[in-house]
Design an enzyme around this catalytic site. Structure first.
Site, short mmCIF file in Angstrom:
data_model
loop_
_atom_site.label_atom_id
_atom_site.label_comp_id
_atom_site.label_asym_id
_atom_site.label_seq_id
_atom_site.Cartn_x
_atom_site.Cartn_y
_atom_site.Cartn_z
N ASP A 284 0.83 -1.21 0.00
CA ASP A 284 0.00 0.00 0.00
C ASP A 284 0.87 1.26 0.00
O ASP A 284 1.99 1.26 0.50
CB ASP A 284 -0.92 -0.02 1.24
CG ASP A 284 -2.07 0.96 1.10
OD1 ASP A 284 -2.36 1.41 -0.02
OD2 ASP A 284 -2.69 1.28 2.14
N GLY A 285 0.32 2.34 -0.55
CA GLY A 285 0.99 3.64 -0.48
C GLY A 285 1.54 4.16 -1.80
O GLY A 285 2.23 5.18 -1.82
N TRP B 76 2.84 8.06 -2.43
CA TRP B 76 4.24 8.22 -2.85
C TRP B 76 4.28 9.16 -4.06
O TRP B 76 5.11 10.08 -4.11
CB TRP B 76 4.80 6.84 -3.22
CG TRP B 76 6.25 6.81 -3.59
CD1 TRP B 76 7.31 6.61 -2.75
CD2 TRP B 76 6.82 6.97 -4.91
NE1 TRP B 76 8.49 6.63 -3.45
CE2 TRP B 76 8.22 6.85 -4.78
CE3 TRP B 76 6.28 7.20 -6.17
CZ2 TRP B 76 9.08 6.94 -5.86
CZ3 TRP B 76 7.14 7.30 -7.25
CH2 TRP B 76 8.53 7.17 -7.09
N HIS C 227 2.52 3.40 -8.85
CA HIS C 227 2.32 1.97 -9.16
C HIS C 227 3.53 1.44 -9.94
O HIS C 227 4.03 0.36 -9.66
CB HIS C 227 1.04 1.77 -9.97
CG HIS C 227 -0.20 2.18 -9.25
ND1 HIS C 227 -0.47 1.78 -7.95
CD2 HIS C 227 -1.26 2.96 -9.62
CE1 HIS C 227 -1.64 2.30 -7.56
NE2 HIS C 227 -2.14 3.02 -8.55
N LEU D 185 10.44 -20.55 -4.35
CA LEU D 185 9.36 -19.77 -3.76
C LEU D 185 8.07 -19.89 -4.59
O LEU D 185 8.10 -19.83 -5.81
CB LEU D 185 9.78 -18.29 -3.73
CG LEU D 185 8.73 -17.28 -3.28
CD1 LEU D 185 8.53 -17.34 -1.78
CD2 LEU D 185 9.12 -15.86 -3.70
C1 IPE Z 1 -5.52 -2.67 -0.08
O1 IPE Z 1 -5.16 -1.34 -0.25
C2 IPE Z 1 -5.56 -3.38 -1.39
C3 IPE Z 1 -4.27 -3.58 -2.04
C4 IPE Z 1 -3.09 -3.25 -1.55
C5 IPE Z 1 -4.32 -4.25 -3.32
P1 IPE Z 1 -6.25 -0.17 -0.42
O2 IPE Z 1 -5.49 1.08 -0.58
O3 IPE Z 1 -7.20 -0.54 -1.50
O4 IPE Z 1 -7.02 -0.25 0.98
P2 IPE Z 1 -7.81 0.89 1.76
O5 IPE Z 1 -8.79 1.47 0.81
O6 IPE Z 1 -6.80 1.89 2.21
O7 IPE Z 1 -8.42 0.18 2.92
C1 IPE Z 2 -1.60 0.29 -3.32
O1 IPE Z 2 -1.39 1.66 -3.38
C2 IPE Z 2 -1.83 -0.32 -4.69
C3 IPE Z 2 -3.22 -0.73 -4.94
C4 IPE Z 2 -4.18 -0.72 -4.08
C5 IPE Z 2 -3.51 -1.22 -6.29
P1 IPE Z 2 -2.59 2.70 -3.37
O2 IPE Z 2 -2.95 3.01 -4.78
O3 IPE Z 2 -3.69 2.22 -2.52
O4 IPE Z 2 -1.88 3.97 -2.71
P2 IPE Z 2 -2.49 4.96 -1.64
O5 IPE Z 2 -3.01 4.14 -0.51
O6 IPE Z 2 -3.57 5.72 -2.33
O7 IPE Z 2 -1.35 5.82 -1.24
MG MG Z 3 -4.07 2.43 -0.55
#
Ligand code: IPE
Ligand code: IPE
Ligand code: MG
Length: 251
Positions: free
Chosen positions: A21-22, A26, A38, A132
């Site tokens: 996530d993030g 970023w 991404h 793995l």
């Molecule tokens: C969880 O992240 C799903 C993935 C990393 C694929 P999200 O960014 O979608 O989750 P929320 O919305 O913060 O809970």
């Molecule tokens: C995680 O990063 C990737 C996916 C959920 C596909 P995010 O796109 O959720 O990034 P944030 O949480 O908005 O920073």
């Molecule tokens: Mg996210």
């Protein structure tokens, strides 16, 4: 001593699950579009796959796209799907050199045809590998998985293949998308959020949770080692009395 050397190879988690996530934050911090986040996350995937493989972790499950992520703007979804196809195409050779087996969990019939086709090709190409096992959770959510399992169980009960009186937790497990692997001992979530977001709901029952503020595109091998070391310091009790207390009682 470097981080990797601090890891006890005899008490590794067999299965590590990760919520990557993030990426969006970023990119926003850098003032660029979310898709760049991404894209930069692909290097982080390489790093954890290599780190897990080198250590001897058996299963690595990466949450790459959730059922709820379909509710994002169309442009972001399209960008992610294109990135997914490209990355899988480009990385398959390297995964093969590293003896990685690839599997997918999720409602893959929801994915665009091009993504689905490339995934299935790579899964097949890597299927004989013995290192793995990399599991990509795509169009996946815990509630989707459990609902799907219930549907299949009810169909089998209706056709007489399954006796409802004999259903126990092992039966339920055998209907889940993850039935081929043990539950994760460790879950890592990046980006500072402290929630499960509909990931492996059944399987996380006794998993150790590890949250780090590092945003996914910044995640490197050392961060993975830190999480493993933290995990190895914990005492897992599974509802029983602590090993230490037991020793005191018996003394
Ligand atoms: C969880 O992240 C799903 C993935 C990393 C694929 P999200 O960014 O979608 O989750 P929320 O919305 O913060 O809970
Ligand atoms: C995680 O990063 C990737 C996916 C959920 C596909 P995010 O796109 O959720 O990034 P944030 O949480 O908005 O920073
Ligand atoms: Mg996210």
């Amino acid at each position: 001593m470097n981080l990797k050397e601090q890891i006890d190879r005899n008490s590794l988690p067999r299965h590590v699950a990760m919520i990557m996530d993030g990426n969006g934050r970023w990119a926003e911090k850098k003032g660029v579009e979310r898709i760049f986040g991404h894209r930069n996350g692909v290097e982080s995937v390489r790093q954890v796959v290599e780190a897990a493989g080198e250590l001897g972790v058996e299963y690595l499950t990466l949450y790459a796209f959730s059922t709820e992520n379909w509710n994002r703007p169309r442009t972001e979804i399209d960008g992610l799907m294109a990135l997914l196809t490209r990355s899988i195409t480009n990385e398959t050779k390297k995964l093969n050199e590293n003896n990685v087996r690839l599997l997918v969990i999720g409602n893959v019939s929801d994915l665009p045809k091009s993504v689905h086709k490339q995934l299935m090709q790579s899964v097949k190409f890597l299927s004989k590998n013995k290192g793995l096992t990399l599991v990509l959770a795509l169009s996946y959510s815990g509630r989707w998985e459990i609902t799907d399992a219930v549907k299949k169980m009810m169909a089998d009960a209706a056709s007489g293949k399954l006796d409802p009186d004999r259903v126990d937790s092992e039966t339920v497990e055998s209907y889940l998308a993850t039935s081929f692997m043990p539950d994760p001992e460790l879950l890592i979530r990046t980006s500072g959020e402290r929630r499960i977001s509909n990931f492996l709901l059944w399987q996380l029952a006794y998993t150790e949770l590890y949250f780090t503020p590092v945003l996914w595109p910044d995640y490197r091998k050392e961060h993975f080692y830190e999480a493993i070391i933290d995990f190895q310091r914990r005492e897992r009790r599974f509802g029983k009395v602590s090993g230490k207390s037991r020793a005191l009682l018996n003394s």
